[in-house]
Design a protein around this motif. Structure first.
Motif, PDB file in Angstrom:
ATOM      1  N   CYS A 160       0.821  -1.220   0.000  1.00 16.24           N
ATOM      2  CA  CYS A 160       0.000   0.000   0.000  1.00 16.24           C
ATOM      3  C   CYS A 160       0.852   1.265   0.000  1.00 16.24           C
ATOM      4  O   CYS A 160       0.346   2.349  -0.318  1.00 16.24           O
ATOM      5  N   LEU A 183      -5.276  -2.605  -0.860  1.00 24.54           N
ATOM      6  CA  LEU A 183      -4.481  -2.017  -1.933  1.00 24.54           C
ATOM      7  C   LEU A 183      -5.365  -1.204  -2.877  1.00 24.54           C
ATOM      8  O   LEU A 183      -4.998  -0.095  -3.294  1.00 24.54           O
ATOM      9  N   ALA A 211      -6.266   1.939  -0.985  1.00 25.05           N
ATOM     10  CA  ALA A 211      -5.140   2.879  -0.927  1.00 25.05           C
ATOM     11  C   ALA A 211      -4.996   3.640  -2.238  1.00 25.05           C
ATOM     12  O   ALA A 211      -4.542   4.787  -2.246  1.00 25.05           O
TER      13      ALA A 211
END
Length: 329
Positions: free
Chosen positions: A83, A111, A114
């Motif tokens: 991330c 992810l 993010a």
């Protein structure tokens, strides 16, 4: 034409998060040879070592995205470092604008979050990451009980947002990919894939039985005493202002703190406590469904049925039936 999949991995990815989906697409391809192709990519070409210690060969992140139909991010303990990978984040943002579908397995949803791809959209993640997810990404409508969530593509402010699929932990990735196969190739192919893998085509229930909410009911938990009060008084309304007063907090601060610590809202937590109590009553062979609905604070059997379907994937009658069929009854 085959759906061209890019599996996004990183050092420390969870091997089952990759192997499970890969197996689903492999079996689907046996039934429909032109259905799927795939490759593994990462920020750096070469190899990516999984949490099991096995190094998998990976290609670099593709510059050209015209031949990518589905981007799937894998989860694992290395997700926090991933991330913070600016190159990977920028690539995911570019991939989401290319028209490709986007999916995640387990904590791989962090992810996507993010990268800002889940803002104002509904998603799920592994139960153990729900508190972190809710705290770090409040703009995402997190549904921690769901096995997987599909969000259709939408157009917002003259921009098309991609179709999104997110799954809960590890084996839930298999559920998600079977649903993808059904969507792409038809239900018959998905059923055959499930049969070959010896798994349920549609798993009932969610992951609430693994939720950190159960730990928070312990006396030492921050909201343990409050949740015990709710559990003992399920028939009360339990408005946020009343719960906040018991916790000696303002309603706004209470709601934020509760979400950050439990990964769910007070209303959702109360619903889950009611469902848990009603399920135990049904499986214990206690009085009528109407009486259980009233005693557990639902008010009506229809409200209880909707809550059971939402959280457990089955109606109350399924649990009464299961009890009736136990040996020795």
């Amino acid at each position: 034409m085959a759906c061209r999949i890019v599996f996004v991995v990183f050092p420390g990815f969870q091997q089952l998060d990759l192997a499970g989906p890969m197996a689903v697409f492999e079996v689907a391809r046996l039934a429909q040879p032109d259905s799927y192709t795939w490759r593994l990519v990462a920020s750096a070409a070469g190899t990516a070592r999984s949490s099991a210690g096995i190094a998998w060969p990976v290609q670099p992140l593709p510059r050209l995205l015209g031949d990518v139909d589905l981007v799937m991010t894998i989860g694992g303990d290395g997700i926090d470092a991933a991330c913070r990978d600016a190159r990977l984040i920028a690539w995911l943002q570019r991939a989401s604008r290319s028209g490709a579908r986007v999916a995640s397995i387990c904590s791989g949803s962090l992810l996507l979050a993010a990268a800002g791809l889940l803002d104002d959209r509904t998603a799920t993640t592994h139960w153990s990451r729900s508190r972190q997810f809710a705290s770090d990404f409040p703009a995402v409508r997190l549904q921690p009980d769901r096995i997987f969530v599909r969000e259709p593509a939408v157009r917002r402010r003259s921009r098309r947002l991609p179709e999104l699929w997110t799954s809960a932990g590890m084996t839930a990735g298999i559920d998600l990919c079977l649903a993808l196969v059904a969507h792409d190739c038809g239900e018959e192919v998905a059923r055959e894939a499930a049969r070959q893998l010896v798994v349920e085509r549609r798993r009932s229930g969610g992951q609430s039985q693994f939720s950190p909410l159960l730990d928070l009911q312990k006396p030492e938990g921050r909201f343990g005493e409050l949740l015990e009060h709710v559990r003992r008084n399920l028939t009360l309304d339990h408005r946020v202002d009343e719960l906040a007063a018991r916790a000696c907090m303002s309603p706004r601060h209470f709601a934020r703190s509760f979400l950050a610590e439990t990964g769910t809202t007070p209303a959702h937590a109360i619903e889950r406590l009611r469902v848990d109590a009603a399920r135990a009553a049904l499986e214990g062979g206690l009085p009528s469904v109407q009486r259980i609905a009233e005693d557990c604070g639902f008010g009506s059997t229809e409200r209880m049925r909707r809550s059971f379907q939402r959280l457990l994937g089955r109606p109350p009658a399924a649990f009464r039936k299961a009890q009736a069929q136990k040996p020795g009854d």
